[in-house]
Design a protein around this motif. Structure first.
Motif, PDB file in Angstrom:
ATOM      1  N   GLU A  69       0.816  -1.217   0.000  1.00  0.00           N
ATOM      2  CA  GLU A  69       0.000   0.000   0.000  1.00  0.00           C
ATOM      3  C   GLU A  69       0.850   1.268   0.000  1.00  0.00           C
ATOM      4  OE1 GLU A  69      -0.445  -2.629   2.145  1.00  0.00           O
ATOM      5  OE2 GLU A  69      -2.102  -3.437   0.943  1.00  0.00           O
ATOM      6  N   GLN A  70       2.126   1.154   0.356  1.00  0.00           N
ATOM      7  CA  GLN A  70       3.022   2.306   0.365  1.00  0.00           C
ATOM      8  C   GLN A  70       3.763   2.483  -0.960  1.00  0.00           C
ATOM      9  OE1 GLN A  70       5.565   2.102   3.798  1.00  0.00           O
ATOM     10  NE2 GLN A  70       3.848   2.290   5.215  1.00  0.00           N
ATOM     11  N   ILE A  72       4.544   3.734  -4.674  1.00  0.00           N
ATOM     12  CA  ILE A  72       4.323   5.083  -5.201  1.00  0.00           C
ATOM     13  C   ILE A  72       4.330   5.083  -6.729  1.00  0.00           C
ATOM     14  CG2 ILE A  72       5.314   6.246  -3.183  1.00  0.00           C
ATOM     15  CD1 ILE A  72       7.826   6.739  -4.917  1.00  0.00           C
ATOM     16  N   THR A  86      -5.528  16.129 -11.643  1.00  0.00           N
ATOM     17  CA  THR A  86      -4.844  15.302 -10.660  1.00  0.00           C
ATOM     18  C   THR A  86      -3.385  15.067 -11.045  1.00  0.00           C
ATOM     19  OG1 THR A  86      -6.926  14.158 -10.206  1.00  0.00           O
ATOM     20  CG2 THR A  86      -4.905  13.094  -9.447  1.00  0.00           C
ATOM     21  N   LEU A  88      -0.362  12.547  -9.815  1.00  0.00           N
ATOM     22  CA  LEU A  88      -0.107  11.376  -8.974  1.00  0.00           C
ATOM     23  C   LEU A  88       1.362  10.991  -8.892  1.00  0.00           C
ATOM     24  CD1 LEU A  88      -3.119   9.067  -9.952  1.00  0.00           C
ATOM     25  CD2 LEU A  88      -2.782  10.311  -7.808  1.00  0.00           C
ATOM     26  N   GLU A  91       3.281  10.169  -5.599  1.00  0.00           N
ATOM     27  CA  GLU A  91       2.259   9.935  -4.566  1.00  0.00           C
ATOM     28  C   GLU A  91       2.073   8.438  -4.332  1.00  0.00           C
ATOM     29  OE1 GLU A  91       0.619  12.214  -2.812  1.00  0.00           O
ATOM     30  OE2 GLU A  91       1.463  13.933  -3.874  1.00  0.00           O
ATOM     31  N   GLN A  92       1.597   8.089  -3.132  1.00  0.00           N
ATOM     32  CA  GLN A  92       1.281   6.699  -2.851  1.00  0.00           C
ATOM     33  C   GLN A  92       0.079   6.275  -3.687  1.00  0.00           C
ATOM     34  OE1 GLN A  92       0.812   5.951   1.333  1.00  0.00           O
ATOM     35  NE2 GLN A  92       3.005   6.090   1.709  1.00  0.00           N
ATOM     36  N   SER A  94      -2.472   4.799  -2.904  1.00  0.00           N
ATOM     37  CA  SER A  94      -3.750   4.996  -2.211  1.00  0.00           C
ATOM     38  C   SER A  94      -4.418   6.314  -2.596  1.00  0.00           C
ATOM     39  CB  SER A  94      -3.550   4.936  -0.690  1.00  0.00           C
ATOM     40  OG  SER A  94      -2.672   5.966  -0.270  1.00  0.00           O
ATOM     41  N   ARG A  95      -3.669   7.238  -3.196  1.00  0.00           N
ATOM     42  CA  ARG A  95      -4.244   8.522  -3.639  1.00  0.00           C
ATOM     43  C   ARG A  95      -5.081   8.381  -4.900  1.00  0.00           C
ATOM     44  NH1 ARG A  95      -4.678  13.172  -2.850  1.00  0.00           N
ATOM     45  NH2 ARG A  95      -3.314  14.125  -4.366  1.00  0.00           N
ATOM     46  N   CYS A  96      -5.001   7.245  -5.555  1.00  0.00           N
ATOM     47  CA  CYS A  96      -5.771   7.018  -6.776  1.00  0.00           C
ATOM     48  C   CYS A  96      -7.143   6.455  -6.399  1.00  0.00           C
ATOM     49  CB  CYS A  96      -5.052   6.041  -7.697  1.00  0.00           C
ATOM     50  SG  CYS A  96      -5.933   5.745  -9.238  1.00  0.00           S
ATOM     51  N   PRO A  97      -8.220   7.115  -6.810  1.00  0.00           N
ATOM     52  CA  PRO A  97      -9.553   6.589  -6.512  1.00  0.00           C
ATOM     53  C   PRO A  97      -9.745   5.191  -7.099  1.00  0.00           C
ATOM     54  CG  PRO A  97      -9.682   8.829  -7.374  1.00  0.00           C
ATOM     55  CD  PRO A  97      -8.269   8.375  -7.550  1.00  0.00           C
TER      56      PRO A  97
END
Length: 183
Positions: A69-70, A72, A86, A88, A91-92, A94-97
């Motif tokens: 989950e970490q 990137i 957006t 990304l 970014e991790q 998890s930032r992606c819907p």
């Protein structure tokens, strides 16, 4: 490559050479497997945006971290962004819907990374607020053929046509697990 694909996935007739094949997934498979011949994992250096050309807008690279989950985003092509505004990269994941084309493809990241598997999936999703049909491929990448450092995601889609249902379930089309000699 034809022999490898015949054993492990679509036939060579289904995935023609890049000049003949108009399908993103086929072109990406050809690009990343031509040097590996199915025997070793492709390396991150095998993925060259210049060679991929216009398809790069439909690709993403994810740096694999533990816990998964970490992980990137290294790169996210413009056609995979959940919105045009957006950003990304860096970014991790998890930032992606989850309810986007990229988010749907990311749901197979664990299989690609943990099982050292090249994975092709297809189905329906929502992207940029429109229902779509999609196909994606996830390719684990390793410099030493042991540890998965990154995963390449290539995905394309089209909006659903009038009369097509949105109940096409996401399904695994095929998967090829790379042998792990020292894994």
């Amino acid at each position: 490559m034809g022999e490898w694909l015949h054993k492990h996935g679509p036939t060579a007739d289904q995935l023609a050479t890049p000049l003949q094949d108009r399908r993103l997934v086929g072109r990406m498979l050809h690009h990343v497997t031509k040097g590996a011949a199915g025997e070793r994992l492709p390396r991150l250096n095998d993925v060259d945006p210049w060679l991929v050309g216009d398809d790069w807008a439909n690709c993403s690279l994810v740096r694999v971290r533990r816990p998964l989950e970490q992980s990137i985003f290294i790169v996210v092509g413009t056609n995979l962004l959940p919105s045009r505004e957006t950003v990304l990269e860096g970014e991790q994941i998890s930032r992606c819907p989850q309810m986007t084309l990229l988010g749907t493809a990311l749901s197979f990241l664990r299989r690609a990374a943990d099982e050292r598997s090249l994975v092709m999936v297809e189905g329906s999703a929502v992207h940029l607020d429109a229902p779509i049909l999609y196909r994606s491929v996830l390719v684990p990448l390793s410099e030493d053929d042991k540890n998965i450092e990154a995963v390449l995601i290539a995905a394309n889609s089209r909006e659903l046509r009038e009369g097509e249902g949105t109940t096409v379930a996401t399904r695994l089309v095929w998967s090829h697990s790379f042998s792990s000699q020292a894994h």
